[in-house]
Design an enzyme around this catalytic site. Sequence first.
Site, short mmCIF file in Angstrom:
data_model
loop_
_atom_site.label_atom_id
_atom_site.label_comp_id
_atom_site.label_asym_id
_atom_site.label_seq_id
_atom_site.Cartn_x
_atom_site.Cartn_y
_atom_site.Cartn_z
N LEU A 130 4.07 -10.42 -6.79
CA LEU A 130 3.55 -11.69 -6.28
C LEU A 130 2.03 -11.78 -6.32
O LEU A 130 1.45 -12.72 -5.78
CB LEU A 130 4.07 -11.95 -4.87
CG LEU A 130 5.60 -12.03 -4.76
CD1 LEU A 130 6.02 -12.28 -3.33
CD2 LEU A 130 6.19 -13.07 -5.69
N CYS A 131 1.38 -10.81 -6.96
CA CYS A 131 -0.07 -10.87 -7.12
C CYS A 131 -0.44 -11.81 -8.26
O CYS A 131 0.25 -11.87 -9.28
CB CYS A 131 -0.63 -9.48 -7.44
SG CYS A 131 -0.75 -8.41 -6.01
N HIS A 132 -1.53 -12.53 -8.06
CA HIS A 132 -2.02 -13.43 -9.10
C HIS A 132 -2.77 -12.63 -10.17
O HIS A 132 -3.50 -11.69 -9.83
CB HIS A 132 -3.01 -14.44 -8.51
CG HIS A 132 -2.37 -15.40 -7.57
ND1 HIS A 132 -2.12 -15.09 -6.26
CD2 HIS A 132 -1.91 -16.66 -7.77
CE1 HIS A 132 -1.54 -16.12 -5.67
NE2 HIS A 132 -1.40 -17.09 -6.56
N MET A 136 -5.75 -6.03 -3.47
CA MET A 136 -4.68 -5.30 -4.15
C MET A 136 -5.18 -4.61 -5.41
O MET A 136 -4.74 -3.52 -5.75
CB MET A 136 -3.51 -6.23 -4.48
CG MET A 136 -2.79 -6.77 -3.24
SD MET A 136 -2.28 -5.48 -2.06
CE MET A 136 -1.19 -4.50 -3.07
N GLU A 137 -6.14 -5.22 -6.08
CA GLU A 137 -6.71 -4.61 -7.28
C GLU A 137 -7.49 -3.35 -6.93
O GLU A 137 -7.40 -2.34 -7.63
CB GLU A 137 -7.59 -5.62 -8.01
CG GLU A 137 -6.81 -6.71 -8.73
CD GLU A 137 -6.17 -7.76 -7.82
OE1 GLU A 137 -5.35 -8.54 -8.32
OE2 GLU A 137 -6.48 -7.80 -6.61
N ASP A 153 -1.58 13.97 -12.17
CA ASP A 153 -0.93 14.29 -13.44
C ASP A 153 -1.74 15.30 -14.24
O ASP A 153 -1.18 16.23 -14.83
CB ASP A 153 -0.74 13.01 -14.27
CG ASP A 153 -0.11 13.29 -15.62
OD1 ASP A 153 0.98 13.91 -15.65
OD2 ASP A 153 -0.71 12.91 -16.64
#
Length: 160
Positions: free
Chosen positions: A75-77, A111-112, A126
């Site tokens: 739901l992120c733009h 969020m980014e 990793d």
Amino acid sequence: MNELTHIDSQGLPRMVDVSGKQETLRQAEAEAVLWVGSEVMKAIHDGSTPKGNIFETARIAGVMGAKRTSDLIPLCHPLNLTHASVNMKLFDDHIVIHTSVRTHGSTGVEMEALTAASIAGLTLYDMLKALSKEMRLDGLRLLAKSGGRSGNYRAGDTRD
């Protein structure tokens, strides 16, 4: 919070309509901590990690993660980022990953910034996993945000 913004009138998930929001400079900072232990940190300092330059690879991965956040979180733009940076600070047994993201738009970049920190941390994991299975990525959090209707935020106890 009077209403759930990502739920429509029928209770279904939706992307929020931000077309009516004012475009402003939006900024966010986030961090995560990768606990590697003293032996792995020694290998890092000695330059004997098995997969090459771990920091530049993690930095690029974090920036790519910020740019692709809307592909990962439903739901992120999708945003046109004007800046994304990933920096790492080494301590005796852990690495603090700090990210910063900016855009000029109608929705924030929290969020980014969080995605950049997590992807950079996972990339470090990793690249170091051959040295230890005891590593732990935690402490993912928003440090600061500015711009937009909800105003500014700064976390109370920032690490250094």
